[in-house]
Design a protein around this motif. Structure first.
Motif, PDB file in Angstrom:
ATOM      1  N   LEU A 146     120.038   9.987 121.302  1.00 52.45           N
ATOM      2  CA  LEU A 146     121.056   9.058 120.819  1.00 52.45           C
ATOM      3  C   LEU A 146     120.592   7.617 120.997  1.00 52.45           C
ATOM      4  O   LEU A 146     120.836   6.765 120.136  1.00 52.45           O
ATOM      5  CB  LEU A 146     122.371   9.299 121.561  1.00 52.45           C
ATOM      6  N   ARG A 147     119.924   7.349 122.112  1.00 51.75           N
ATOM      7  CA  ARG A 147     119.388   5.995 122.352  1.00 51.75           C
ATOM      8  C   ARG A 147     118.350   5.643 121.292  1.00 51.75           C
ATOM      9  O   ARG A 147     118.349   4.544 120.739  1.00 51.75           O
ATOM     10  CB  ARG A 147     118.759   5.926 123.753  1.00 51.75           C
ATOM     11  N   ILE A 148     117.449   6.594 120.988  1.00 49.75           N
ATOM     12  CA  ILE A 148     116.419   6.366 119.975  1.00 49.75           C
ATOM     13  C   ILE A 148     117.054   6.117 118.609  1.00 49.75           C
ATOM     14  O   ILE A 148     116.649   5.226 117.861  1.00 49.75           O
ATOM     15  CB  ILE A 148     115.443   7.562 119.913  1.00 49.75           C
ATOM     16  N   ALA A 149     118.091   6.922 118.283  1.00 46.59           N
ATOM     17  CA  ALA A 149     118.774   6.767 116.991  1.00 46.59           C
ATOM     18  C   ALA A 149     119.439   5.404 116.884  1.00 46.59           C
ATOM     19  O   ALA A 149     119.376   4.744 115.839  1.00 46.59           O
ATOM     20  CB  ALA A 149     119.805   7.876 116.820  1.00 46.59           C
ATOM     21  N   GLU A 150     120.063   4.963 117.991  1.00 49.31           N
ATOM     22  CA  GLU A 150     120.716   3.649 117.982  1.00 49.31           C
ATOM     23  C   GLU A 150     119.680   2.540 117.804  1.00 49.31           C
ATOM     24  O   GLU A 150     119.876   1.605 117.013  1.00 49.31           O
ATOM     25  CB  GLU A 150     121.490   3.434 119.283  1.00 49.31           C
ATOM     26  N   ASN A 151     118.561   2.645 118.526  1.00 46.95           N
ATOM     27  CA  ASN A 151     117.517   1.627 118.418  1.00 46.95           C
ATOM     28  C   ASN A 151     116.908   1.598 117.020  1.00 46.95           C
ATOM     29  O   ASN A 151     116.570   0.523 116.501  1.00 46.95           O
ATOM     30  CB  ASN A 151     116.422   1.873 119.457  1.00 46.95           C
TER      31      ASN A 151
ATOM     32  N   HIS B 217     127.041  15.982 116.683  1.00 49.59           N
ATOM     33  CA  HIS B 217     127.273  15.784 115.256  1.00 49.59           C
ATOM     34  C   HIS B 217     126.849  14.398 114.766  1.00 49.59           C
ATOM     35  O   HIS B 217     126.643  14.209 113.568  1.00 49.59           O
ATOM     36  CB  HIS B 217     128.753  16.025 114.937  1.00 49.59           C
ATOM     37  N   ARG B 218     126.675  13.438 115.666  1.00 46.48           N
ATOM     38  CA  ARG B 218     126.273  12.097 115.245  1.00 46.48           C
ATOM     39  C   ARG B 218     124.828  12.054 114.775  1.00 46.48           C
ATOM     40  O   ARG B 218     124.484  11.285 113.873  1.00 46.48           O
ATOM     41  CB  ARG B 218     126.468  11.111 116.408  1.00 46.48           C
ATOM     42  N   ILE B 219     123.978  12.875 115.398  1.00 41.92           N
ATOM     43  CA  ILE B 219     122.555  12.856 115.035  1.00 41.92           C
ATOM     44  C   ILE B 219     122.076  14.214 114.522  1.00 41.92           C
ATOM     45  O   ILE B 219     120.884  14.396 114.245  1.00 41.92           O
ATOM     46  CB  ILE B 219     121.677  12.419 116.242  1.00 41.92           C
ATOM     47  N   GLY B 220     123.007  15.186 114.398  1.00 42.50           N
ATOM     48  CA  GLY B 220     122.646  16.504 113.885  1.00 42.50           C
ATOM     49  C   GLY B 220     121.661  17.243 114.762  1.00 42.50           C
ATOM     50  O   GLY B 220     120.819  18.005 114.281  1.00 42.50           O
ATOM     51  N   TYR B 221     121.769  17.044 116.084  1.00 42.83           N
ATOM     52  CA  TYR B 221     120.827  17.666 117.028  1.00 42.83           C
ATOM     53  C   TYR B 221     121.480  18.877 117.691  1.00 42.83           C
ATOM     54  O   TYR B 221     122.596  18.791 118.214  1.00 42.83           O
ATOM     55  CB  TYR B 221     120.406  16.648 118.085  1.00 42.83           C
ATOM     56  N   THR B 222     120.791  20.032 117.660  1.00 41.56           N
ATOM     57  CA  THR B 222     121.321  21.275 118.218  1.00 41.56           C
ATOM     58  C   THR B 222     120.331  21.895 119.200  1.00 41.56           C
ATOM     59  O   THR B 222     119.127  21.908 118.951  1.00 41.56           O
ATOM     60  CB  THR B 222     121.613  22.301 117.098  1.00 41.56           C
TER      61      THR B 222
ATOM     62  N   GLU C 110     118.433   2.280 114.236  1.00 42.66           N
ATOM     63  CA  GLU C 110     119.393   1.583 113.377  1.00 42.66           C
ATOM     64  C   GLU C 110     119.310   0.078 113.585  1.00 42.66           C
ATOM     65  O   GLU C 110     119.341  -0.694 112.624  1.00 42.66           O
ATOM     66  CB  GLU C 110     120.819   2.068 113.689  1.00 42.66           C
ATOM     67  N   ARG C 111     119.205  -0.328 114.844  1.00 41.26           N
ATOM     68  CA  ARG C 111     119.158  -1.764 115.147  1.00 41.26           C
ATOM     69  C   ARG C 111     117.867  -2.399 114.637  1.00 41.26           C
ATOM     70  O   ARG C 111     117.865  -3.537 114.183  1.00 41.26           O
ATOM     71  CB  ARG C 111     119.324  -1.981 116.649  1.00 41.26           C
ATOM     72  N   MET C 112     116.756  -1.644 114.724  1.00 39.00           N
ATOM     73  CA  MET C 112     115.484  -2.158 114.180  1.00 39.00           C
ATOM     74  C   MET C 112     115.575  -2.305 112.664  1.00 39.00           C
ATOM     75  O   MET C 112     115.057  -3.256 112.085  1.00 39.00           O
ATOM     76  CB  MET C 112     114.331  -1.225 114.558  1.00 39.00           C
ATOM     77  N   GLN C 113     116.247  -1.325 112.037  1.00 40.66           N
ATOM     78  CA  GLN C 113     116.410  -1.356 110.582  1.00 40.66           C
ATOM     79  C   GLN C 113     117.234  -2.571 110.159  1.00 40.66           C
ATOM     80  O   GLN C 113     116.999  -3.155 109.102  1.00 40.66           O
ATOM     81  CB  GLN C 113     117.101  -0.068 110.118  1.00 40.66           C
ATOM     82  N   GLU C 114     118.192  -2.928 111.018  1.00 43.89           N
ATOM     83  CA  GLU C 114     119.033  -4.114 110.734  1.00 43.89           C
ATOM     84  C   GLU C 114     118.327  -5.411 111.111  1.00 43.89           C
ATOM     85  O   GLU C 114     118.875  -6.500 110.893  1.00 43.89           O
ATOM     86  CB  GLU C 114     120.345  -3.980 111.506  1.00 43.89           C
ATOM     87  N   GLY C 115     117.138  -5.294 111.721  1.00 51.36           N
ATOM     88  CA  GLY C 115     116.339  -6.481 112.024  1.00 51.36           C
ATOM     89  C   GLY C 115     116.752  -7.202 113.285  1.00 51.36           C
ATOM     90  O   GLY C 115     116.465  -8.395 113.442  1.00 51.36           O
ATOM     91  N   GLU C 116     117.396  -6.493 114.216  1.00 47.45           N
ATOM     92  CA  GLU C 116     117.791  -7.123 115.479  1.00 47.45           C
ATOM     93  C   GLU C 116     116.608  -7.209 116.414  1.00 47.45           C
ATOM     94  O   GLU C 116     116.002  -6.213 116.787  1.00 47.45           O
ATOM     95  CB  GLU C 116     118.894  -6.295 116.167  1.00 47.45           C
ATOM     96  N   THR C 117     116.250  -8.432 116.810  1.00 50.38           N
ATOM     97  CA  THR C 117     115.170  -8.638 117.797  1.00 50.38           C
ATOM     98  C   THR C 117     115.543  -9.810 118.693  1.00 50.38           C
ATOM     99  O   THR C 117     116.411 -10.622 118.365  1.00 50.38           O
ATOM    100  CB  THR C 117     113.821  -8.953 117.132  1.00 50.38           C
ATOM    101  N   ILE C 118     114.855  -9.874 119.818  1.00 55.53           N
ATOM    102  CA  ILE C 118     115.076 -10.981 120.758  1.00 55.53           C
ATOM    103  C   ILE C 118     114.715 -12.299 120.082  1.00 55.53           C
ATOM    104  O   ILE C 118     113.675 -12.393 119.454  1.00 55.53           O
ATOM    105  CB  ILE C 118     114.218 -10.800 122.037  1.00 55.53           C
TER     106      ILE C 118
END
Length: 357
Positions: A342-347, A318-323, A349-357
Motif C-alpha cells: 500500500l505504501r508503494i502504491a501510494e508513493n 481491494h484498494r490494490i487488488g492484492y490477494t 501515485e504521488r510520483m505520477q502527480e509529480g510530488e517532490t521535495i
C-alpha cells in the motif's frame, strides 16, 4: 533531480554543524527538531552517495567501451555495463521515492479505534479478532499499546475498543488500515454451518498535541462513572472512569483504564484532541483531493477495504487488488506485506502527480 540532491546534501552538512553547537544542544526543542531533520536528510544523502558512485562507474565503463583497444577488456566492460544499468534504474526509483515529501503525521503515535459493524454478535467477535491481529503486529514492531476504553460484545469480542499505540513511525505504517474490514466465515453462533458476512470498521487517528488543537474546556461536559475493566479493588467502587462530551462537535470520549480519575481525564482529552484533529485533516484532504474518503466509513459491507475469507484462507485488499492465501499468519499479525504494498502504491501515485521535495 541532481540540483535537488545537491541542495539536500548542502543542507545536511549545514545541519550536521548546527546540531553540535552548545546553544542548540542546550535547547531540547531545537535539538529534537534538528536531530529529526538530520536523520531524514541523512537517509537521502547516503543513497545519493551510492547514486553518484554508480554514475561515475557507468561513465567510466562507457568510456572504456568506446576508447579501449583490447577487445577482451571492451567485452568485460560491456558485461559490467549490463550489470550497472539495472542497478542505476533501481537506484533512480529509490531516490525519487525518497524525494517524495513525507507526511508530517507519519512519525506520530496513534489512537486506534476498532468497532463491530454489520453482522451483530459476529461483527463484535471479528472486531476482537482484528484488534488481536494488530496487537500481534505491534509486538513484532516493538511498539507499545495501551487500551483506553472498550465495550465487550455479548458473545465475545468488542462492540468498540480504543487504544493508544506508541513507537517509531506508527501512523506512517498504520494509516493504511483505516476503513471497513469484511469477514466471510461460519460464525461461532451459527448452528447450521452457513457462511456469514460481517464487518468491523477501523480508524487510525494521528495523536494530536495541544499545539494542534486547542480545546476550550467550557465546551466540554465531564461525567464520571464506575470502571468496568480490570483495575484491582478500585473497580466498581470508585468513580474513576471519565466521559467527555465535546458540545460543539457532539463527540463523546470515555476512558477507564487508569485507577486515577485525573489520568483518565487526561487520556480522554488526548483521544478527543486526536478526533478533532482528524476532522481538521479530513477537511484539508477533501480540499486537496476529492478522492480521499472518510477514515472510519460507515461500518457497512459496501465500504470495504479488505476481505478475510476463512473457508479459502484468503485475504484480499481491494484498494490494490492484492490477494494472499495465508489467513492464519495474517491474523497472527503478519500484515507487513499489505502495508508495504500500500505504501508503494501510494508513493507511485504521488510520483505520477509529480510530488517532490
Amino acid at each position: 533531480m541532481q540540483d535537488k540532491l545537491e541542495a539536500i546534501k548542502e543542507r545536511f552538512e549545514e545541519v550536521s554543524q548546527q546540531i553540535i553547537q552548545p546553544e542548540i544542544v542546550s535547547d531540547s526543542t531545537k535539538y529534537s527538531k534538528l536531530s529529526k531533520e538530520y536523520k531524514d536528510l541523512g537517509k537521502i544523502v547516503e543513497q545519493y552517495a551510492i547514486y553518484q558512485k554508480l554514475q561515475k562507474d557507468i561513465a567510466g565503463t562507457k568510456d572504456m567501451i568506446v576508447n579501449e583497444k583490447d577487445e577482451e577488456l571492451r567485452q568485460m566492460a560491456k558485461e559490467e555495463l549490463d550489470e550497472l544499468l539495472p542497478k542505476m534504474e533501481e537506484m533512480d526509483l529509490i531516490i525519487k521515492e525518497l524525494l517524495i515529501p513525507k507526511d508530517p503525521n507519519d512519525s506520530r503515535n496513534i489512537i486506534l479505534e476498532v468497532r463491530g459493524g454489520t453482522g451483530g454478535d459476529e461483527a463484535a467477535i471479528f472486531a476482537g479478532d482484528i484488534f488481536r491481529m494488530y496487537q500481534r503486529f505491534f509486538e513484532k514492531m516493538g511498539w507499545r499499546s495501551s487500551i483506553m476504553d472498550f465495550t465487550e460484545g455479548t458473545n465475545g469480542g468488542y462492540k468498540e475498543i480504543i487504544c493508544k499505540v506508541e513507537g517509531d513511525d506508527v501512523y506512517g505504517k498504520m494509516k493504511f488500515e483505516s476503513g471497513v474490514h469484511r469477514v466471510q466465515r461460519v460464525p461461532q453462533t451459527e448452528s447450521q454451518g452457513r457462511i456469514h458476512t460481517s464487518a468491523a470498521s477501523v480508524a487510525v487517528l494521528p495523536e494530536a498535541e495541544e499545539v494542534d488543537v486547542q480545546i476550550n474546556m467550557n465546551d466540554v461536559r465531564i461525567d464520571t462513572f464506575m470502571s468496568s475493566g480490570a483495575g484491582g479493588q478500585s473497580v466498581n467502587t470508585t468513580y474513576s472512569a471519565v466521559r467527555l462530551t465535546h458540545i460543539p462537535s457532539g463527540l463523546v470520549v470515555s476512558c477507564q483504564d487508569e485507577r486515577s480519575q485525573l489520568k483518565n481525564k487526561d487520556k480522554a482529552l488526548g483521544v478527543l484532541r486526536s478526533r478533532l484533529y482528524e476532522i481538521k485533516l479530513k477537511e484539508h484532504n477533501d480540499a486537496v483531493s476529492s478522492q480521499r474518503k472518510s477514515m472510519v466509513g460507515s461500518g457497512d459491507r459496501s465500504d470495504k477495504i479488505r476481505t478475510y475469507n476463512y473457508p479459502q484462507s484468503r485475504i484480499t485488499d481491494h484498494r490494490i487488488g492484492y490477494t494472499v492465501y495465508n489467513l492464519p499468519a495474517v491474523m497472527e499479525g503478519d500484515i507487513g506485506e499489505f502495508i508495504e504494498r500500500l505504501r508503494i502504491a501510494e508513493n507511485a501515485e504521488r510520483m505520477q502527480e509529480g510530488e517532490t521535495i
